[in-house]
Design a protein around this motif. Sequence first.
Motif, PDB file in Angstrom:
ATOM      1  N   TRP A  56     -71.246 -16.939  -1.389  1.00 59.46           N
ATOM      2  CA  TRP A  56     -70.034 -16.973  -2.206  1.00 59.46           C
ATOM      3  C   TRP A  56     -69.242 -15.653  -2.152  1.00 59.46           C
ATOM      4  O   TRP A  56     -68.015 -15.667  -1.995  1.00 59.46           O
ATOM      5  CB  TRP A  56     -70.399 -17.325  -3.657  1.00 59.46           C
ATOM      6  CG  TRP A  56     -69.251 -17.229  -4.593  1.00 59.46           C
ATOM      7  CD1 TRP A  56     -69.086 -16.297  -5.568  1.00 59.46           C
ATOM      8  CD2 TRP A  56     -68.095 -18.074  -4.645  1.00 59.46           C
ATOM      9  NE1 TRP A  56     -67.905 -16.508  -6.228  1.00 59.46           N
ATOM     10  CE2 TRP A  56     -67.277 -17.598  -5.670  1.00 59.46           C
ATOM     11  CE3 TRP A  56     -67.670 -19.176  -3.901  1.00 59.46           C
ATOM     12  CZ2 TRP A  56     -66.064 -18.186  -5.999  1.00 59.46           C
ATOM     13  CZ3 TRP A  56     -66.453 -19.771  -4.224  1.00 59.46           C
ATOM     14  CH2 TRP A  56     -65.672 -19.275  -5.248  1.00 59.46           C
ATOM     15  N   ASP A  61     -67.924 -12.154 -14.716  1.00 56.15           N
ATOM     16  CA  ASP A  61     -67.893 -12.664 -13.335  1.00 56.15           C
ATOM     17  C   ASP A  61     -67.558 -11.500 -12.409  1.00 56.15           C
ATOM     18  O   ASP A  61     -67.416 -10.349 -12.864  1.00 56.15           O
ATOM     19  CB  ASP A  61     -66.882 -13.823 -13.178  1.00 56.15           C
ATOM     20  CG  ASP A  61     -67.315 -14.823 -12.097  1.00 56.15           C
ATOM     21  OD1 ASP A  61     -67.393 -14.426 -10.919  1.00 56.15           O
ATOM     22  OD2 ASP A  61     -67.570 -16.001 -12.432  1.00 56.15           O
ATOM     23  N   ASP A  73     -71.851  -7.685 -11.567  1.00 54.95           N
ATOM     24  CA  ASP A  73     -72.697  -8.485 -10.690  1.00 54.95           C
ATOM     25  C   ASP A  73     -73.926  -8.852 -11.532  1.00 54.95           C
ATOM     26  O   ASP A  73     -74.743  -7.982 -11.851  1.00 54.95           O
ATOM     27  CB  ASP A  73     -73.102  -7.668  -9.459  1.00 54.95           C
ATOM     28  CG  ASP A  73     -73.951  -8.492  -8.497  1.00 54.95           C
ATOM     29  OD1 ASP A  73     -74.693  -9.386  -8.968  1.00 54.95           O
ATOM     30  OD2 ASP A  73     -73.879  -8.259  -7.289  1.00 54.95           O
ATOM     31  N   SER A  96     -73.849 -21.777 -16.815  1.00 61.35           N
ATOM     32  CA  SER A  96     -73.341 -23.085 -16.384  1.00 61.35           C
ATOM     33  C   SER A  96     -73.162 -23.154 -14.871  1.00 61.35           C
ATOM     34  O   SER A  96     -72.425 -22.356 -14.276  1.00 61.35           O
ATOM     35  CB  SER A  96     -71.993 -23.373 -17.071  1.00 61.35           C
ATOM     36  OG  SER A  96     -71.460 -24.567 -16.560  1.00 61.35           O
TER      37      SER A  96
HETATM   38  C1  LIG Z   1     -70.505 -22.624  -9.225  1.00 59.26           C
HETATM   39  S1  LIG Z   1     -69.485 -21.451 -10.037  1.00 59.26           S
HETATM   40  C2  LIG Z   1     -69.718 -21.908 -11.738  1.00 59.26           C
HETATM   41  C3  LIG Z   1     -68.513 -21.583 -12.594  1.00 59.26           C
HETATM   42  C4  LIG Z   1     -68.654 -22.017 -14.065  1.00 59.26           C
HETATM   43  N1  LIG Z   1     -69.782 -21.381 -14.708  1.00 59.26           N
HETATM   44  C5  LIG Z   1     -68.768 -23.532 -14.201  1.00 59.26           C
HETATM   45  O1  LIG Z   1     -69.747 -24.021 -14.722  1.00 59.26           O
HETATM   46  O2  LIG Z   1     -67.833 -24.228 -13.769  1.00 59.26           O
HETATM   47  C6  LIG Z   1     -70.425 -19.961  -9.891  1.00 59.26           C
HETATM   48  C7  LIG Z   1     -69.736 -18.745 -10.514  1.00 59.26           C
HETATM   49  O3  LIG Z   1     -70.661 -17.648 -10.504  1.00 59.26           O
HETATM   50  C8  LIG Z   1     -69.981 -16.493 -10.111  1.00 59.26           C
HETATM   51  N2  LIG Z   1     -70.923 -15.558  -9.490  1.00 59.26           N
HETATM   52  C9  LIG Z   1     -71.605 -15.749  -8.335  1.00 59.26           C
HETATM   53  N3  LIG Z   1     -72.344 -14.655  -8.064  1.00 59.26           N
HETATM   54  C10 LIG Z   1     -72.120 -13.780  -9.071  1.00 59.26           C
HETATM   55  C11 LIG Z   1     -72.605 -12.478  -9.349  1.00 59.26           C
HETATM   56  N4  LIG Z   1     -73.469 -11.894  -8.525  1.00 59.26           N
HETATM   57  N5  LIG Z   1     -72.161 -11.852 -10.469  1.00 59.26           N
HETATM   58  C12 LIG Z   1     -71.270 -12.460 -11.289  1.00 59.26           C
HETATM   59  N6  LIG Z   1     -70.795 -13.700 -11.086  1.00 59.26           N
HETATM   60  C13 LIG Z   1     -71.208 -14.349  -9.979  1.00 59.26           C
HETATM   61  C14 LIG Z   1     -68.954 -16.989  -9.109  1.00 59.26           C
HETATM   62  O4  LIG Z   1     -67.919 -16.029  -8.906  1.00 59.26           O
HETATM   63  C15 LIG Z   1     -68.493 -18.274  -9.766  1.00 59.26           C
HETATM   64  O5  LIG Z   1     -67.444 -18.049 -10.650  1.00 59.26           O
END
Ligand SMILES: C[S@@+](CC[C@H](N)C(=O)[O-])C[C@H]1O[C@@H](n2cnc3c(N)ncnc32)[C@H](O)[C@@H]1O
Length: 327
Positions: free
Chosen positions: A121, A187, A211, A231
Motif C-alpha cells: 500500500w 493514518d 505509521d 476497521s
Molecule cells: C483497507 S484501508 C481501511 C480504511 C478504513 N479503516 C475503512 O475501514 O474503510 C487501510 C488503511 O490503513 C492505512 N494504513 C496502512 N498502513 C498504515 C500504516 N503503516 N500506518 C498508518 N496507516 C496505515 C491506509 O493508508 C488505509 O487508509
Amino acid sequence: MVKNDYELIDIVTGYQPAAVVTAGLETGVFDALENGPASLGALARSLRADEGALHALLESLVRLGMLRDESGRYSNTSYVSGRIAGGGPMASVIRKEALFSAAWQELSEVVKTGRPVMQPWSDRVSSDPKTARSFLDALDVLARATGPYLARLSELAPNKTVVDVGGGLGTYSAQLAMAGSRAILVDLPAVLEWAADVVGGIAGVTTQAADVFEHPSVGVEQESVDAVLVSHLLHDLKPNQGVELLRRARRATKPGGHVVVNDFAGDSGPGAFGPLFDLMMRVETGGAAHSLADLKDMIEEAGLIDVQRADFDEPLTVLVAQNPRGG
Ligand SMILES: C[S@@+](CC[C@H](N)C(=O)[O-])C[C@H]1O[C@@H](n2cnc3c(N)ncnc32)[C@H](O)[C@@H]1O
C-alpha cells in the motif's frame, strides 16, 4: 451446488456483466444519458463509438437492468442516475473492482506462490496516488453504509474519545463525531491530506499522522483514549502482525477501555462472500480474511478480554473487546 453445464457457464462468464458495467462508465454512456434519452446514432456520434459494438453494450445494459430502451431511445434507470452517473458514489466502487479484476487474472499464480499481485500500500500511495486515492474513495462509499452500525455501539459513541486507526479518508471518524464522540483519525501523512476533503471542518475530528506499525500505541499516548476502532486492517495482515497491531491499539486505551474490530471474516456469508473476500486479500495485499475464531484468538493474544460479537447481519463482523482494568 453446480448441477449442469448452464450453471457452470453462468459462473465462468461472471466477468462479462462486470465488464459491461465498467464499459458503461468508462465509455461515458451513463454520463451522456444524464442529458436526457438518446438514440443509438446520437450516442455513437457523441461518444465517438463504433455503432454496432455500442448497440450490443446498450442492449446488455438494458438486460442487466441499468438502462431503459423506450422505442429506440435509451435512458438511465433512476438507480444509475442517482448512484453512478455524473460522478455518483458507486462510480468509484466500479473503478476499484475493475482494477482488481485485472489482478484476479493472476489468481492461480497467487494460489501457487502465496504472494499478492499488487504492490504494498505505501508504494501504491507514492507511485500511483491517483489510483490509491480512488481506492480510498470507494472505501469511503462503502463505509458510509457501515458507519451508522458502528455509531450505535455504546463503546464508540456518544461522549467517547476514539482512535480511528488506519481510518483512511475518515468516514467513520466523521460519523462517530456526528454521533457525539471525539475521533482521532490516524493514518499515513499522504492519506491525511486527502482525508481533509471528508473530515476537514468537522469539530469532533482531529488527525494524527503516524505509521501505526512503528508507533507503540497507534499514534497517540498510552492509556489516553476510551476506544480504538480497527476497521478493515486485520485482513491486510498475517496473524502475528495483526496481534501486534491489536496490542498497540490496546496500549492506547485506558484500563477498561475497548478495542472494536470491524472486518469481514473469511468464514462469513452470505453465500461465498467470506472465502471470496479472503482470496481478494491474498491477491491484493498478501493478508487474509481471518476466520471468526482466528479473529477472536488474535484479539485475546493481544491481551484484550471479554470478546463479544455485535449483533449485525453478515457479512459485517464487528468484535468488541476490553482492555483489562489494571492490565
Ligand atoms: C483497507 S484501508 C481501511 C480504511 C478504513 N479503516 C475503512 O475501514 O474503510 C487501510 C488503511 O490503513 C492505512 N494504513 C496502512 N498502513 C498504515 C500504516 N503503516 N500506518 C498508518 N496507516 C496505515 C491506509 O493508508 C488505509 O487508509
